[in-house]
Design a protein around this motif. Structure first.
Motif, PDB file in Angstrom:
ATOM      1  N   GLU A 150       1.969  -3.293   7.081  1.00 35.03           N
ATOM      2  CA  GLU A 150       0.697  -3.104   6.222  1.00 35.03           C
ATOM      3  C   GLU A 150       1.131  -2.140   5.103  1.00 35.03           C
ATOM      4  OE1 GLU A 150      -1.753  -4.864   5.637  1.00 35.03           O
ATOM      5  OE2 GLU A 150      -1.554  -6.154   7.336  1.00 35.03           O
ATOM      6  N   PRO A 151       0.539  -2.329   3.964  1.00 32.59           N
ATOM      7  CA  PRO A 151       0.902  -1.216   2.716  1.00 32.59           C
ATOM      8  C   PRO A 151       0.129   0.051   3.427  1.00 32.59           C
ATOM      9  CG  PRO A 151       0.236  -3.275   1.837  1.00 32.59           C
ATOM     10  CD  PRO A 151      -0.061  -3.292   3.200  1.00 32.59           C
ATOM     11  N   PHE A 152       0.899   1.165   2.840  1.00 27.95           N
ATOM     12  CA  PHE A 152       0.186   2.480   2.997  1.00 27.95           C
ATOM     13  C   PHE A 152       0.293   3.245   1.845  1.00 27.95           C
ATOM     14  CE2 PHE A 152       4.678   2.116   4.307  1.00 27.95           C
ATOM     15  CZ  PHE A 152       5.242   3.009   3.222  1.00 27.95           C
ATOM     16  N   PRO A 153      -0.748   4.271   1.731  1.00 27.65           N
ATOM     17  CA  PRO A 153      -0.804   5.116   0.527  1.00 27.65           C
ATOM     18  C   PRO A 153       0.703   5.844   0.213  1.00 27.65           C
ATOM     19  CG  PRO A 153      -2.804   5.416   1.789  1.00 27.65           C
ATOM     20  CD  PRO A 153      -1.703   4.529   2.756  1.00 27.65           C
ATOM     21  N   PHE A 154       0.997   5.754  -1.166  1.00 26.03           N
ATOM     22  CA  PHE A 154       2.192   6.340  -1.587  1.00 26.03           C
ATOM     23  C   PHE A 154       2.505   6.918  -2.780  1.00 26.03           C
ATOM     24  CE2 PHE A 154       2.540   2.092  -2.681  1.00 26.03           C
ATOM     25  CZ  PHE A 154       3.203   2.105  -3.767  1.00 26.03           C
ATOM     26  N   ASN A 155       3.180   7.685  -3.132  1.00 29.59           N
ATOM     27  CA  ASN A 155       3.464   8.261  -4.587  1.00 29.59           C
ATOM     28  C   ASN A 155       4.980   7.586  -5.183  1.00 29.59           C
ATOM     29  OD1 ASN A 155       4.366   9.681  -6.950  1.00 29.59           O
ATOM     30  ND2 ASN A 155       3.030  11.254  -6.494  1.00 29.59           N
ATOM     31  N   PRO A 156       5.133   6.700  -5.835  1.00 29.10           N
ATOM     32  CA  PRO A 156       6.379   5.884  -6.175  1.00 29.10           C
ATOM     33  C   PRO A 156       7.377   7.079  -6.557  1.00 29.10           C
ATOM     34  CG  PRO A 156       4.588   5.592  -7.917  1.00 29.10           C
ATOM     35  CD  PRO A 156       4.102   6.237  -6.774  1.00 29.10           C
ATOM     36  N   ASN A 157       7.025   8.140  -7.074  1.00 31.92           N
ATOM     37  CA  ASN A 157       7.898   9.394  -7.433  1.00 31.92           C
ATOM     38  C   ASN A 157       8.724  10.149  -6.256  1.00 31.92           C
ATOM     39  OD1 ASN A 157       7.677   9.163 -10.362  1.00 31.92           O
ATOM     40  ND2 ASN A 157       5.697   9.867  -9.867  1.00 31.92           N
ATOM     41  N   GLU A 158       7.960   9.759  -5.050  1.00 30.49           N
ATOM     42  CA  GLU A 158       8.596  10.665  -3.886  1.00 30.49           C
ATOM     43  C   GLU A 158       9.030  10.047  -2.751  1.00 30.49           C
ATOM     44  OE1 GLU A 158       4.804  12.951  -3.086  1.00 30.49           O
ATOM     45  OE2 GLU A 158       4.832  13.836  -4.812  1.00 30.49           O
ATOM     46  N   ILE A 159       8.706   8.733  -2.457  1.00 24.83           N
ATOM     47  CA  ILE A 159       8.960   8.108  -1.145  1.00 24.83           C
ATOM     48  C   ILE A 159      10.625   7.710  -1.246  1.00 24.83           C
ATOM     49  CG2 ILE A 159       6.549   6.916  -0.818  1.00 24.83           C
ATOM     50  CD1 ILE A 159       7.683   4.572  -1.636  1.00 24.83           C
ATOM     51  N   ASP A 160      11.426   7.483  -0.146  1.00 29.05           N
ATOM     52  CA  ASP A 160      12.566   7.148  -0.099  1.00 29.05           C
ATOM     53  C   ASP A 160      12.640   5.715   0.014  1.00 29.05           C
ATOM     54  OD1 ASP A 160      11.785   6.600   2.582  1.00 29.05           O
ATOM     55  OD2 ASP A 160      12.754   8.251   3.413  1.00 29.05           O
ATOM     56  N   ASN A 161      13.936   5.461   0.310  1.00 31.03           N
ATOM     57  CA  ASN A 161      14.198   3.736   0.239  1.00 31.03           C
ATOM     58  C   ASN A 161      13.809   3.021   1.456  1.00 31.03           C
ATOM     59  OD1 ASN A 161      15.673   4.405  -2.208  1.00 31.03           O
ATOM     60  ND2 ASN A 161      17.926   4.110  -1.366  1.00 31.03           N
ATOM     61  N   GLU A 162      13.733   3.844   2.538  1.00 28.87           N
ATOM     62  CA  GLU A 162      13.386   3.159   3.933  1.00 28.87           C
ATOM     63  C   GLU A 162      11.696   2.690   3.465  1.00 28.87           C
ATOM     64  OE1 GLU A 162      12.816   4.092   8.500  1.00 28.87           O
ATOM     65  OE2 GLU A 162      13.920   5.420   7.355  1.00 28.87           O
ATOM     66  N   ALA A 163      11.167   3.650   2.877  1.00 34.02           N
ATOM     67  CA  ALA A 163       9.538   3.539   2.760  1.00 34.02           C
ATOM     68  C   ALA A 163       9.358   2.365   1.820  1.00 34.02           C
ATOM     69  CB  ALA A 163       8.943   4.707   2.236  1.00 34.02           C
ATOM     70  N   TRP A 164      10.278   2.283   0.861  1.00 38.86           N
ATOM     71  CA  TRP A 164      10.284   0.999  -0.242  1.00 38.86           C
ATOM     72  C   TRP A 164      10.515  -0.113   0.530  1.00 38.86           C
ATOM     73  CZ3 TRP A 164       7.578   1.097  -4.424  1.00 38.86           C
ATOM     74  CH2 TRP A 164       7.328   2.311  -5.367  1.00 38.86           C
ATOM     75  N   GLN A 165      11.386  -0.081   1.378  1.00 36.63           N
ATOM     76  CA  GLN A 165      11.401  -1.672   2.045  1.00 36.63           C
ATOM     77  C   GLN A 165      10.363  -1.950   3.146  1.00 36.63           C
ATOM     78  OE1 GLN A 165      15.119  -0.767   4.350  1.00 36.63           O
ATOM     79  NE2 GLN A 165      16.660  -1.065   2.810  1.00 36.63           N
ATOM     80  N   LYS A 166       9.901  -0.970   3.712  1.00 37.86           N
ATOM     81  CA  LYS A 166       8.497  -1.208   4.555  1.00 37.86           C
ATOM     82  C   LYS A 166       7.391  -1.826   3.607  1.00 37.86           C
ATOM     83  CE  LYS A 166       9.441   2.174   8.089  1.00 37.86           C
ATOM     84  NZ  LYS A 166       8.931   3.561   8.659  1.00 37.86           N
ATOM     85  N   LEU A 167       7.424  -1.283   2.409  1.00 36.47           N
ATOM     86  CA  LEU A 167       6.228  -1.897   1.437  1.00 36.47           C
ATOM     87  C   LEU A 167       6.647  -3.189   0.824  1.00 36.47           C
ATOM     88  CD1 LEU A 167       5.531   1.310  -0.595  1.00 36.47           C
ATOM     89  CD2 LEU A 167       4.202   0.277   1.017  1.00 36.47           C
ATOM     90  N   GLY A 168       7.845  -3.711   1.285  1.00 35.10           N
ATOM     91  CA  GLY A 168       8.476  -5.211   0.692  1.00 35.10           C
ATOM     92  C   GLY A 168       9.431  -5.341  -0.302  1.00 35.10           C
ATOM     93  N   MET A 169       9.777  -3.824  -0.906  1.00 32.74           N
ATOM     94  CA  MET A 169      10.586  -4.184  -1.912  1.00 32.74           C
ATOM     95  C   MET A 169      12.078  -4.509  -1.509  1.00 32.74           C
ATOM     96  SD  MET A 169      10.721  -3.265  -5.361  1.00 32.74           S
ATOM     97  CE  MET A 169       9.409  -1.753  -5.530  1.00 32.74           C
ATOM     98  N   ALA A 170      12.538  -5.432  -2.323  1.00 31.69           N
ATOM     99  CA  ALA A 170      13.762  -5.904  -2.247  1.00 31.69           C
ATOM    100  C   ALA A 170      14.823  -4.822  -2.451  1.00 31.69           C
ATOM    101  CB  ALA A 170      14.126  -6.961  -2.954  1.00 31.69           C
ATOM    102  N   GLU A 171      16.171  -4.911  -1.880  1.00 31.04           N
ATOM    103  CA  GLU A 171      16.997  -3.778  -2.062  1.00 31.04           C
ATOM    104  C   GLU A 171      17.337  -3.636  -3.476  1.00 31.04           C
ATOM    105  OE1 GLU A 171      20.471  -4.398   0.661  1.00 31.04           O
ATOM    106  OE2 GLU A 171      19.483  -3.493   2.302  1.00 31.04           O
ATOM    107  N   SER A 172      17.791  -4.814  -4.238  1.00 30.36           N
ATOM    108  CA  SER A 172      18.220  -4.753  -5.551  1.00 30.36           C
ATOM    109  C   SER A 172      17.205  -4.186  -6.376  1.00 30.36           C
ATOM    110  CB  SER A 172      18.338  -6.207  -6.134  1.00 30.36           C
ATOM    111  OG  SER A 172      17.167  -7.122  -6.200  1.00 30.36           O
TER     112      SER A 172
END
Length: 319
Positions: A104-126
């Motif tokens: 499930e999505p979780f609160p995040f600041n796109p300026n601060e989270i790391d790549n692993e957190a982006w993957q958990k949010l559903g963001m593709a590697e590219s």
């Protein structure tokens, strides 16, 4: 006659062989029970093996174990393109024989989270690489819609993450954010001229300590340095560190000085740095030499070391 004998001999030999064979292949009741139990165990093992094989074929495939991020993204976005795919609640999606567990999505600041957190949010590697390059080159997300500026950002993913982005919705809301007020300037009090009421305004000083400070100041005649506050009864080093930056001392404000040529033994003994024993020594020395020509002459008195002399000298005079 000989033929008949040979025939009987062959017949007896056959009967013997048949009996011997039966003795080898015949089992007792106990042996038959053991064989039946063994066959039952083998049958159970075969059934268990078939069940495990079937379960393995239907076992879900998870993001981090069996499929690539590209395949994962394709499967997740396939539902939007084909509404006929089977969707299960509780963050589990099934696509044919593949079942994906989606966090499930979780609160995040796109300026601060790391790549692993982006993957958990559903963001593709590219997309993560593109986003990371944007940030590394000095870019910054100021409002939520800035996330759509990332090349290739899917609108469906953006809409899903929108409520969880810890950024303002617009520039106007940024300007309405209340800026923290500058810290109030620390109030500095002069220690020798402040009364007990004024001292209570010092952070860490209440009425009790304010009264003790004033009482000790009166016994001394005034403070000539801040460190003398450590001599106040009950004032710890921790509290001293808190209040010392809020105070200052003007040594010219010392109002009471003792004339060592005129004061009696009782007046001398009342000072915290002298006491009864030292007062007697001062009186004896004065009686022997008529008077003190200067404060420095006190160095000749036994038991008065250099440290005590320096503490006492600001409170004495000879005329």
């Amino acid at each position: 006659m000989q033929f008949r004998n040979n025939f009987h001999l062959a017949k007896k030999r056959k009967q013997y062989l048949n009996k011997t064979w039966r003795d080898y292949i015949r089992f007792s009741a106990r042996e038959r029970s053991g064989i039946n139990a063994l066959l039952l165990i083998i049958a159970i093992q075969c059934i268990c093996l078939l069940i495990l094989q079937q379960w393995h074929l239907e076992m879900p495939r998870y993001f981090s174990e069996e499929i690539s991020n590209t395949e994962k993204w394709q499967l997740l976005t396939a539902e939007d393109q084909n509404p006929g795919l089977n969707y299960h609640p509780e963050s589990v999606k099934t696509f044919g024989n593949v079942r994906l567990v989606v966090e499930e999505p979780f609160p995040f600041n796109p300026n601060e989270i790391d790549n692993e957190a982006w993957q958990k949010l559903g963001m593709a590697e590219s997309k993560i690489r593109t986003l990371r390059k944007y940030l590394n080159n000095g870019g910054k997300f100021r409002i939520k819609s800035d996330l759509m500026k990332v090349y290739g950002m899917e609108e469906s993913l953006y809409n899903k993450l929108f409520p969880f982005i810890l950024l303002p919705d617009s520039i106007e809301s940024v300007s309405h954010i209340k800026k923290p007020e500058p810290e109030a300037r620390i109030r500095i009090l002069e220690l020798n001229t402040s009364d007990s009421a004024a001292l209570t305004h010092i952070k860490g000083i209440g009425p009790v300590f304010a009264g003790r400070i004033v009482k000790y100041r009166n016994r001394l005649g005034g403070f000539f340095q801040i460190s003398q506050l450590k001599e106040v009864y009950g004032l710890s080093d921790t509290l001293f560190d808190v209040i010392k930056v809020q105070l200052e001392v003007d040594s010219n404000q010392i109002q009471k000085k003792i004339n060592i040529n005129e004061s009696g033994e009782q007046d001398l003994a009342s000072h915290p740095y002298i006491g009864k024993k030292m007062a007697k020594l001062i009186i004896n020395y004065r009686n022997q030499h008529q008077r003190f020509s200067g404060i420095e002459e006190l160095r000749n008195i036994p038991l008065l070391n250099e440290e005590n002399f320096r503490k006492l000298a600001p409170y004495l005079k000879t005329d």
